[in-house]
Design a protein around this motif. Structure first.
Motif, PDB file in Angstrom:
ATOM      1  N   SER A   1      -7.816   3.900  -5.068  1.00  0.00           N
ATOM      2  CA  SER A   1      -9.076   4.280  -4.430  1.00  0.00           C
ATOM      3  C   SER A   1      -9.152   5.798  -4.412  1.00  0.00           C
ATOM      4  O   SER A   1      -8.318   6.460  -3.779  1.00  0.00           O
ATOM      5  CB  SER A   1      -9.160   3.732  -3.005  1.00  0.00           C
ATOM      6  OG  SER A   1      -9.169   2.321  -3.016  1.00  0.00           O
TER       7      SER A   1
ATOM      8  N   GLU B   1      -5.678   6.225  -2.003  1.00  0.00           N
ATOM      9  CA  GLU B   1      -4.997   5.001  -1.574  1.00  0.00           C
ATOM     10  C   GLU B   1      -4.581   4.194  -2.802  1.00  0.00           C
ATOM     11  O   GLU B   1      -5.360   3.997  -3.730  1.00  0.00           O
ATOM     12  CB  GLU B   1      -5.916   4.157  -0.700  1.00  0.00           C
ATOM     13  CG  GLU B   1      -5.247   2.900  -0.162  1.00  0.00           C
ATOM     14  CD  GLU B   1      -6.190   2.066   0.691  1.00  0.00           C
ATOM     15  OE1 GLU B   1      -6.629   1.001   0.221  1.00  0.00           O
ATOM     16  OE2 GLU B   1      -6.488   2.501   1.822  1.00  0.00           O
TER      17      GLU B   1
ATOM     18  N   HIS C   1     -16.679  -0.674  -0.979  1.00  0.00           N
ATOM     19  CA  HIS C   1     -15.692   0.359  -0.674  1.00  0.00           C
ATOM     20  C   HIS C   1     -16.402   1.688  -0.469  1.00  0.00           C
ATOM     21  O   HIS C   1     -17.457   1.941  -1.069  1.00  0.00           O
ATOM     22  CB  HIS C   1     -14.679   0.503  -1.810  1.00  0.00           C
ATOM     23  CG  HIS C   1     -13.902  -0.738  -2.092  1.00  0.00           C
ATOM     24  ND1 HIS C   1     -12.901  -1.183  -1.266  1.00  0.00           N
ATOM     25  CD2 HIS C   1     -13.978  -1.630  -3.112  1.00  0.00           C
ATOM     26  CE1 HIS C   1     -12.389  -2.294  -1.763  1.00  0.00           C
ATOM     27  NE2 HIS C   1     -13.030  -2.595  -2.880  1.00  0.00           N
TER      28      HIS C   1
ATOM     29  N   TYR D   1       0.833  -1.199   0.000  1.00  0.00           N
ATOM     30  CA  TYR D   1       0.000   0.000   0.000  1.00  0.00           C
ATOM     31  C   TYR D   1       0.868   1.250   0.000  1.00  0.00           C
ATOM     32  O   TYR D   1       1.966   1.267   0.552  1.00  0.00           O
ATOM     33  CB  TYR D   1      -0.909   0.016   1.235  1.00  0.00           C
ATOM     34  CG  TYR D   1      -2.017  -0.999   1.208  1.00  0.00           C
ATOM     35  CD1 TYR D   1      -3.212  -0.743   0.539  1.00  0.00           C
ATOM     36  CD2 TYR D   1      -1.878  -2.223   1.861  1.00  0.00           C
ATOM     37  CE1 TYR D   1      -4.237  -1.676   0.519  1.00  0.00           C
ATOM     38  CE2 TYR D   1      -2.900  -3.164   1.847  1.00  0.00           C
ATOM     39  CZ  TYR D   1      -4.077  -2.876   1.171  1.00  0.00           C
ATOM     40  OH  TYR D   1      -5.086  -3.799   1.151  1.00  0.00           O
TER      41      TYR D   1
ATOM     42  N   PRO E   1     -18.708   3.681  -5.243  1.00  0.00           N
ATOM     43  CA  PRO E   1     -18.832   3.427  -3.806  1.00  0.00           C
ATOM     44  C   PRO E   1     -20.074   2.598  -3.488  1.00  0.00           C
ATOM     45  O   PRO E   1     -21.111   2.739  -4.140  1.00  0.00           O
ATOM     46  CB  PRO E   1     -18.960   4.839  -3.216  1.00  0.00           C
ATOM     47  CG  PRO E   1     -18.296   5.731  -4.213  1.00  0.00           C
ATOM     48  CD  PRO E   1     -18.596   5.127  -5.547  1.00  0.00           C
TER      49      PRO E   1
ATOM     50  N   GLY F   1      -9.118  -0.319 -10.846  1.00  0.00           N
ATOM     51  CA  GLY F   1      -8.047  -1.308 -10.851  1.00  0.00           C
ATOM     52  C   GLY F   1      -7.746  -1.846 -12.228  1.00  0.00           C
ATOM     53  O   GLY F   1      -8.612  -1.881 -13.104  1.00  0.00           O
TER      54      GLY F   1
ATOM     55  N   VAL G   1      -4.264  -1.043  -8.008  1.00  0.00           N
ATOM     56  CA  VAL G   1      -5.537  -0.451  -7.604  1.00  0.00           C
ATOM     57  C   VAL G   1      -5.345   0.976  -7.093  1.00  0.00           C
ATOM     58  O   VAL G   1      -4.337   1.298  -6.458  1.00  0.00           O
ATOM     59  CB  VAL G   1      -6.214  -1.310  -6.511  1.00  0.00           C
ATOM     60  CG1 VAL G   1      -7.506  -0.653  -6.035  1.00  0.00           C
ATOM     61  CG2 VAL G   1      -6.491  -2.715  -7.032  1.00  0.00           C
TER      62      VAL G   1
ATOM     63  N   SER H   1     -13.953  -0.665 -12.786  1.00  0.00           N
ATOM     64  CA  SER H   1     -14.443   0.646 -12.359  1.00  0.00           C
ATOM     65  C   SER H   1     -15.652   0.451 -11.452  1.00  0.00           C
ATOM     66  O   SER H   1     -16.759   0.203 -11.911  1.00  0.00           O
ATOM     67  CB  SER H   1     -14.826   1.493 -13.573  1.00  0.00           C
ATOM     68  OG  SER H   1     -15.624   0.741 -14.484  1.00  0.00           O
TER      69      SER H   1
ATOM     70  N   ASP I   1     -14.912   4.494  -1.322  1.00  0.00           N
ATOM     71  CA  ASP I   1     -14.411   5.330  -2.405  1.00  0.00           C
ATOM     72  C   ASP I   1     -14.652   4.676  -3.758  1.00  0.00           C
ATOM     73  O   ASP I   1     -15.084   3.526  -3.846  1.00  0.00           O
ATOM     74  CB  ASP I   1     -12.897   5.567  -2.229  1.00  0.00           C
ATOM     75  CG  ASP I   1     -12.559   6.253  -0.925  1.00  0.00           C
ATOM     76  OD1 ASP I   1     -13.397   7.052  -0.449  1.00  0.00           O
ATOM     77  OD2 ASP I   1     -11.470   6.000  -0.390  1.00  0.00           O
ATOM     78  N   TYR I   2     -14.346   5.418  -4.816  1.00  0.00           N
ATOM     79  CA  TYR I   2     -14.336   4.842  -6.161  1.00  0.00           C
ATOM     80  C   TYR I   2     -13.109   3.935  -6.249  1.00  0.00           C
ATOM     81  O   TYR I   2     -12.002   4.341  -5.903  1.00  0.00           O
ATOM     82  CB  TYR I   2     -14.264   5.936  -7.218  1.00  0.00           C
ATOM     83  CG  TYR I   2     -15.512   6.788  -7.283  1.00  0.00           C
ATOM     84  CD1 TYR I   2     -16.540   6.474  -8.166  1.00  0.00           C
ATOM     85  CD2 TYR I   2     -15.663   7.900  -6.455  1.00  0.00           C
ATOM     86  CE1 TYR I   2     -17.695   7.265  -8.222  1.00  0.00           C
ATOM     87  CE2 TYR I   2     -16.804   8.682  -6.495  1.00  0.00           C
ATOM     88  CZ  TYR I   2     -17.818   8.351  -7.390  1.00  0.00           C
ATOM     89  OH  TYR I   2     -18.948   9.114  -7.427  1.00  0.00           O
ATOM     90  N   HIS I   3     -13.311   2.735  -6.735  1.00  0.00           N
ATOM     91  CA  HIS I   3     -12.250   1.728  -6.771  1.00  0.00           C
ATOM     92  C   HIS I   3     -11.897   1.449  -8.236  1.00  0.00           C
ATOM     93  O   HIS I   3     -12.718   0.903  -8.986  1.00  0.00           O
ATOM     94  CB  HIS I   3     -12.739   0.447  -6.082  1.00  0.00           C
ATOM     95  CG  HIS I   3     -11.704  -0.239  -5.268  1.00  0.00           C
ATOM     96  ND1 HIS I   3     -11.042   0.361  -4.214  1.00  0.00           N
ATOM     97  CD2 HIS I   3     -11.197  -1.494  -5.338  1.00  0.00           C
ATOM     98  CE1 HIS I   3     -10.198  -0.486  -3.679  1.00  0.00           C
ATOM     99  NE2 HIS I   3     -10.268  -1.613  -4.341  1.00  0.00           N
TER     100      HIS I   3
END
Length: 278
Positions: A91, A21, A37, A11, A71, A43, A89, A68, A39-41
């Motif tokens: 966040s 993050e 999550h 991380y 939240p 990856g 990834v 995509s 937040d918007y994740h």
């Protein structure tokens, strides 16, 4: 080909974007239970393939694709094959995306699909992720903020509920605003510039300034400033002097930083250039 033999995850938090993050992981047997999550994740997989379920459908995330997730959207995750996968990834806080949405007169940013096929943005994401996770002392706040804002905006313009036509393509900086910013760059190219400071100088938000500057000049503020610094470096080299001193004087972190940028721009090192002209 085997991707990895050991489960691992790292991380990061970049000090310029402390609320974003970042992580990179190698997974082979580990499985994520259903979760959400805040937040918007976002990856991407650089090798192997991940499988995940989202709203009753299964998705396969391989190289070239972007996961995509909005939240509070339930999903899981596991390797699609026995070879495992490597995933990168990011966040992104809700308020960061909300600010972008407000700037283009939308109530909320929202991904239409949990899997995006966009190789251009896939490559841009990997480049941005590397920029934010590598401990590079020669990255300025302006470069990091500009890159993050540009990527996130383009991602939502292309694949969110923010339509491209919501932005005014003819809404460029005025001549007086351009002169104001250029004067700041040229008067003291060696100083550290912040995106917020530049935006405030012409009475705009960071988002508005970045888009209008690029519309007006054809380059991001960071790219333009970098070129200005290189041009001043050339003039200083012609007059003679120590390359390391010149690097610091025009805004580069050290001689190595100047060497790399100079050679990329002019196909020659500063020392070689100086020998040619003196």
């Amino acid at each position: 080909m085997s991707i990895m033999h050991k489960e691992s995850i790292q991380y990061w938090h970049n000090p310029i974007l402390p609320e974003v993050e970042l992580s990179r992981a190698n997974f082979k047997q580990f499985e994520f239970d259903r979760h959400v999550h805040l937040d918007y994740h976002i990856g991407v997989v650089s090798s192997g393939c991940q499988q995940y379920s989202h709203r009753g459908s299964a998705y396969h995330l391989g190289p070239g694709l972007i996961s995509s997730l909005n939240p509070d959207e339930t999903h899981n995750g596991q390797s699609y094959t026995s070879e495992g996968y490597q995933v990168h990834v990011m966040s992104v806080p809700y308020h960061y995306v909300s600010q972008i949405s407000q700037e283009v007169s939308q109530t909320e940013g929202f991904f239409h699909t949990p899997l995006i096929d966009d190789n251009h943005l896939y490559q841009a994401f990997l480049k941005l992720h590397m920029m934010l996770t590598q401990h590079q002392s020669n990255l300025s706040s302006l470069q990091i903020e500009t890159s993050m804002l540009a990527f996130t905006t383009e991602l939502f313009l292309r694949h969110g509920n923010v339509p491209e036509q919501a932005t005014d393509k003819n809404n460029a900086l005025s001549q007086s605003q351009i002169k104001e910013v250029m004067a700041m760059f040229h008067d003291d190219p060696g100083q550290e510039f912040l995106l917020e400071t530049l935006a405030n100088s012409v009475g705009l938000s960071k988002f508005q300034f970045l888009r209008r500057f690029k519309q007006s000049i054809g380059m991001t503020p960071h790219a333009y400033l970098k070129r200005v610094r290189l041009e001043y470096a050339k003039k200083a080299l012609i007059k003679g002097g120590n390359v390391a001193d010149i690097a610091h004087r025009v805004g580069f972190f050290d001689q190595s930083h100047l060497n790399k940028a100079f050679k990329q721009a002019y196909l020659i090192t500063p020392a070689h250039f100086q020998r040619r002209v003196l």
